[in-house]
Scaffold this motif. Structure first.
Motif, PDB file in Angstrom:
ATOM      1  N   SER A   1      22.905 129.875  81.821  1.00 45.23           N
ATOM      2  CA  SER A   1      21.731 130.670  81.471  1.00 45.23           C
ATOM      3  C   SER A   1      20.847 129.942  80.465  1.00 45.23           C
ATOM      4  N   TYR A   2      21.458 129.377  79.439  1.00 44.92           N
ATOM      5  CA  TYR A   2      20.664 128.695  78.421  1.00 44.92           C
ATOM      6  C   TYR A   2      20.098 127.370  78.920  1.00 44.92           C
ATOM      7  N   LYS A   3      20.779 126.733  79.866  1.00 37.41           N
ATOM      8  CA  LYS A   3      20.222 125.519  80.467  1.00 37.41           C
ATOM      9  C   LYS A   3      18.943 125.870  81.221  1.00 37.41           C
ATOM     10  N   THR A   4      18.982 126.982  81.946  1.00 37.75           N
ATOM     11  CA  THR A   4      17.796 127.443  82.666  1.00 37.75           C
ATOM     12  C   THR A   4      16.663 127.755  81.695  1.00 37.75           C
ATOM     13  N   GLU A   5      16.996 128.425  80.607  1.00 37.00           N
ATOM     14  CA  GLU A   5      15.963 128.747  79.614  1.00 37.00           C
ATOM     15  C   GLU A   5      15.371 127.479  78.997  1.00 37.00           C
ATOM     16  N   ARG A   6      16.222 126.491  78.701  1.00 39.65           N
ATOM     17  CA  ARG A   6      15.724 125.219  78.145  1.00 39.65           C
ATOM     18  C   ARG A   6      14.800 124.535  79.146  1.00 39.65           C
ATOM     19  N   ASP A   7      15.189 124.570  80.426  1.00 38.57           N
ATOM     20  CA  ASP A   7      14.356 123.957  81.459  1.00 38.57           C
ATOM     21  C   ASP A   7      12.991 124.647  81.543  1.00 38.57           C
ATOM     22  N   ASN A   8      12.959 125.955  81.293  1.00 36.69           N
ATOM     23  CA  ASN A   8      11.693 126.686  81.319  1.00 36.69           C
ATOM     24  C   ASN A   8      10.767 126.256  80.184  1.00 36.69           C
ATOM     25  N   CYS A   9      11.329 125.709  79.124  1.00 36.74           N
ATOM     26  CA  CYS A   9      10.500 125.236  77.995  1.00 36.74           C
ATOM     27  C   CYS A   9       9.710 123.981  78.371  1.00 36.74           C
ATOM     28  N   ALA A  10      10.142 123.289  79.405  1.00 34.94           N
ATOM     29  CA  ALA A  10       9.503 122.037  79.791  1.00 34.94           C
ATOM     30  C   ALA A  10       8.040 122.220  80.173  1.00 34.94           C
ATOM     31  N   SER A  11       7.666 123.412  80.599  1.00 32.07           N
ATOM     32  CA  SER A  11       6.282 123.648  81.009  1.00 32.07           C
ATOM     33  C   SER A  11       5.323 123.744  79.821  1.00 32.07           C
ATOM     34  N   GLN A  12       5.883 123.901  78.627  1.00 31.58           N
ATOM     35  CA  GLN A  12       5.037 124.007  77.435  1.00 31.58           C
ATOM     36  C   GLN A  12       4.802 122.619  76.838  1.00 31.58           C
ATOM     37  N   THR A  13       3.855 122.544  75.921  1.00 33.34           N
ATOM     38  CA  THR A  13       3.544 121.255  75.303  1.00 33.34           C
ATOM     39  C   THR A  13       3.492 121.385  73.792  1.00 33.34           C
TER      40      THR A  13
ATOM     41  N   ASN B   1       4.052 121.594  69.831  1.00 32.75           N
ATOM     42  CA  ASN B   1       4.987 122.324  68.985  1.00 32.75           C
ATOM     43  C   ASN B   1       5.473 123.612  69.651  1.00 32.75           C
ATOM     44  N   ALA B   2       4.673 124.162  70.554  1.00 32.04           N
ATOM     45  CA  ALA B   2       5.113 125.363  71.284  1.00 32.04           C
ATOM     46  C   ALA B   2       6.387 125.044  72.078  1.00 32.04           C
ATOM     47  N   LYS B   3       6.435 123.850  72.652  1.00 35.22           N
ATOM     48  CA  LYS B   3       7.635 123.422  73.392  1.00 35.22           C
ATOM     49  C   LYS B   3       8.807 123.265  72.431  1.00 35.22           C
ATOM     50  N   ASP B   4       8.553 122.650  71.275  1.00 33.86           N
ATOM     51  CA  ASP B   4       9.613 122.460  70.280  1.00 33.86           C
ATOM     52  C   ASP B   4      10.153 123.804  69.796  1.00 33.86           C
ATOM     53  N   ILE B   5       9.271 124.765  69.587  1.00 30.48           N
ATOM     54  CA  ILE B   5       9.682 126.104  69.149  1.00 30.48           C
ATOM     55  C   ILE B   5      10.508 126.774  70.243  1.00 30.48           C
ATOM     56  N   CYS B   6      10.066 126.640  71.470  1.00 30.29           N
ATOM     57  CA  CYS B   6      10.799 127.219  72.601  1.00 30.29           C
ATOM     58  C   CYS B   6      12.206 126.628  72.682  1.00 30.29           C
ATOM     59  N   VAL B   7      12.317 125.317  72.595  1.00 29.71           N
ATOM     60  CA  VAL B   7      13.620 124.651  72.662  1.00 29.71           C
ATOM     61  C   VAL B   7      14.498 125.086  71.489  1.00 29.71           C
ATOM     62  N   GLU B   8      13.932 125.150  70.303  1.00 26.20           N
ATOM     63  CA  GLU B   8      14.705 125.546  69.120  1.00 26.20           C
ATOM     64  C   GLU B   8      15.169 126.997  69.226  1.00 26.20           C
ATOM     65  N   THR B   9      14.332 127.848  69.796  1.00 25.07           N
ATOM     66  CA  THR B   9      14.715 129.247  70.013  1.00 25.07           C
ATOM     67  C   THR B   9      15.915 129.327  70.949  1.00 25.07           C
ATOM     68  N   VAL B  10      15.844 128.601  72.041  1.00 22.64           N
ATOM     69  CA  VAL B  10      16.939 128.611  73.015  1.00 22.64           C
ATOM     70  C   VAL B  10      18.208 128.013  72.401  1.00 22.64           C
ATOM     71  N   LYS B  11      18.065 126.906  71.685  1.00 21.20           N
ATOM     72  CA  LYS B  11      19.240 126.287  71.050  1.00 21.20           C
ATOM     73  C   LYS B  11      19.895 127.245  70.059  1.00 21.20           C
ATOM     74  N   GLY B  12      19.079 127.905  69.263  1.00 19.60           N
ATOM     75  CA  GLY B  12      19.607 128.846  68.282  1.00 19.60           C
ATOM     76  C   GLY B  12      20.319 130.011  68.942  1.00 19.60           C
TER      77      GLY B  12
END
Length: 161
Positions: free
Chosen positions: A44-56, A58-69
């Protein structure tokens, strides 16, 4: 299993465990259930991380950090469900504090100069306070309470500067 039922299952499992944790009753799960839930969470979290790829940016960094957390907290929560041990509950609470700190620090990157420095300092101060409170909860000796109150006061003072 479709995404909606998978999400509902994860939410209900988390709610059940949170209920046990809030009531002070340790809920332990079988090794097979643990392994299955761990695999589902990782997927599930791998899928969510992959969904962050569409962003660019710092928004992408925030998305990735949210998922990691969220992943770190969910894994710590799952480990607590597995063992029911107070040590794992402590690790779960520490994971929550760290996830909040890392996300807040990443959000500070949207700012520049002094505003960014202030934002990071505030995040560090809040992290110190939260860690001091966790330490007080798990080590309730008089000396520890004194040391925690000093650490908390110092952190609050540095925030007030």
């Amino acid at each position: 299993m479709n995404q909606a039922s998978h999400s509902l299952r994860l939410i209900s499992t988390a709610a059940l465990a949170a209920g046990f944790a809030a009531s002070g009753i340790a809920a332990t799960i079988s090794p097979a259930t643990y392994a299955q839930a761990r695999g589902e969470l990782q997927s599930s979290y791998k899928t969510e991380r992959d969904n962050c790829a569409s962003q660019t940016g710092n928004a992408k960094d925030i998305c990735v950090e949210t998922v990691k957390g969220r992943e770190k907290v969910a894994m710590a929560h799952l480990q607590y469900q597995r063992s029911g041990d107070a040590k794992d509950m402590s690790k779960l609470n520490e994971a929550r504090v760290e996830a909040r700190f890392e996300l807040t620090k990443e959000m500070c990157d949207d700012q520049a100069g002094n505003a960014k420095d202030v934002c990071v300092a505030e995040a560090q101060g809040k992290q110190k306070i939260a860690k001091a409170e966790l330490e007080a909860d798990y080590k309730p000796s008089d000396k520890t309470r004194y040391n925690v109150s000093i650490a908390k006061a110092e952190a609050e003072y540095s925030l007030a500067k």
